[in-house]
Design a protein around this motif. Structure first.
Motif, short mmCIF file in Angstrom:
data_model
loop_
_atom_site.label_atom_id
_atom_site.label_comp_id
_atom_site.label_asym_id
_atom_site.label_seq_id
_atom_site.Cartn_x
_atom_site.Cartn_y
_atom_site.Cartn_z
N UNK A 85 1.52 1.59 -3.49
CA UNK A 85 1.08 2.10 -4.72
C UNK A 85 0.49 0.91 -5.29
N UNK A 86 0.99 -0.35 -5.35
CA UNK A 86 0.52 -1.25 -6.60
C UNK A 86 -0.89 -1.57 -6.07
N UNK A 87 -0.89 -1.85 -4.58
CA UNK A 87 -2.22 -2.01 -4.02
C UNK A 87 -3.74 -1.40 -4.23
N UNK A 88 -3.02 0.00 -4.13
CA UNK A 88 -4.19 1.06 -4.86
C UNK A 88 -4.96 1.49 -5.86
N UNK A 89 -3.54 1.04 -7.08
CA UNK A 89 -3.69 1.22 -8.45
C UNK A 89 -4.52 -0.04 -9.06
N UNK A 90 -4.23 -1.43 -7.62
CA UNK A 90 -5.14 -2.72 -7.50
C UNK A 90 -6.65 -2.51 -7.64
N UNK A 148 0.45 10.41 -4.85
CA UNK A 148 -0.65 10.87 -4.58
C UNK A 148 -0.90 11.28 -5.86
N UNK A 149 -0.31 11.88 -6.92
CA UNK A 149 -0.64 11.74 -8.14
C UNK A 149 -1.59 11.42 -8.77
N UNK A 150 -1.64 10.20 -9.23
CA UNK A 150 -2.04 9.25 -9.29
C UNK A 150 -3.68 9.42 -8.77
N UNK A 151 -3.47 9.05 -7.83
CA UNK A 151 -4.70 9.17 -7.03
C UNK A 151 -5.80 10.39 -7.19
N UNK A 152 -4.85 11.39 -6.80
CA UNK A 152 -5.24 12.45 -7.74
C UNK A 152 -6.01 12.53 -9.21
N UNK A 153 -5.34 11.76 -9.71
CA UNK A 153 -5.23 11.97 -11.81
C UNK A 153 -7.40 10.66 -11.29
N UNK A 154 -7.03 10.26 -10.18
CA UNK A 154 -8.58 9.28 -10.42
C UNK A 154 -9.66 10.08 -10.15
N UNK A 155 -9.23 11.66 -8.65
CA UNK A 155 -10.19 11.86 -8.12
C UNK A 155 -10.44 13.14 -9.04
N UNK A 156 -9.60 13.85 -10.63
CA UNK A 156 -9.53 14.50 -11.06
C UNK A 156 -10.91 13.95 -12.38
N UNK A 163 -5.25 5.69 -13.84
CA UNK A 163 -4.20 6.11 -12.73
C UNK A 163 -4.21 4.76 -12.10
N UNK A 164 -4.94 3.82 -12.16
CA UNK A 164 -4.59 2.68 -11.52
C UNK A 164 -3.29 1.44 -12.47
#
Length: 172
Positions: A25-30, A115-123, A57-58
Motif C-alpha cells: 500500500x505504501x509503495x503504491x501510494x508513493x 483497493x479502496x484507495x486505488x479505486x479512489x484514484x480511478x474515480x 489516494x496516494x
C-alpha cells in the motif's frame, strides 16, 4: 490431521502478510503521488481535479496506519489495530477458529483499504467508482478493526447479544 493442528500451523503463516500488505500500500501510494506530480507538470493534463484524484489516494496509502487510526478513532473512539495481535479468550479448540477468522478478516480489511484507495484514484476518470471506493475504504477499516466493530455492534443490540460477543471475542 485434525482442524486444530491445521489452524495452529496456518495462523503463524498469516502474520507476515500484514506488513506485506502495508508495504504494498505504501509503495503504491508513493507511485500515485509521483503520478499526480507528473500530471501537474504536464502541459496536456493540468486539471486540478485529475491531479488531486492521484495525490489524495496516494497520501492515504503512504500514511496507511495513520489513516486507519484516524478512521478507527472516528468510528470506535479507539486506536486502530496495528498488526495481527488478536489473542482469543480461553484455551479451547474453538478459540483457534476464532483467531484464524479474525486474522483473515483483518487481512482482507487491510487489502480492502488498499483497493479502496486505488479505486479512489480511478474515480477521477470514472465518477461512478466513488461509491465503490468509499465502500472499500470504510469496509476495510471495519475489517481491520473487526473485534471493535463486533463489540460495538453487539453493544447496540442489547445486553444478551453484547454478553455473547464479549465471551466469544474476549472483550469484557
Amino acid at each position: 490431521m485434525n482442524g486444530e493442528l491445521v489452524l495452529q500451523s496456518l495462523i503463524p503463516t498469516l502474520q507476515p502478510w500484514w506488513p506485506t500488505i502495508i508495504v504494498i500500500g505504501e509503495i503504491t501510494g508513493f507511485f500515485m503521488i509521483v503520478s499526480g506530480l507528473i500530471k501537474s507538470a504536464s502541459k496536456h493534463d493540468r486539471s486540478t481535479a485529475n491531479v488531486l484524484w492521484s495525490i489524495v489516494p496516494g497520501l492515504i496509502l503512504v500514511n496507511f496506519l495513520s489513516f486507519m487510526d484516524t478512521l478507527a478513532q472516528s468510528f470506535f473512539s479507539s486506536a486502530s489495530a496495528t498488526g495481527l495481535g488478536y489473542t482469543p479468550p480461553g484455551n479451547d479448540p474453538t478459540s483457534l477458529y476464532i483467531q484464524f477468522a479474525v486474522y483473515v478478516v483483518m487481512l482482507v480489511g487491510a487489502a480492502g483499504v488498499v483497493q479502496g484507495a486505488i479505486l479512489l484514484k480511478r474515480a477521477g476518470e470514472d465518477g461512478r467508482l466513488v461509491g465503490t471506493a468509499l465502500t472499500h475504504l470504510v469496509g476495510g477499516v471495519f475489517g481491520v478493526n473487526i473485534v471493535m466493530f463486533a463489540t460495538t455492534l453487539a453493544n447496540s443490540m442489547g445486553p444478551t447479544v453484547a454478553g455473547a460477543v464479549a465471551r466469544l471475542m474476549g472483550t469484557h
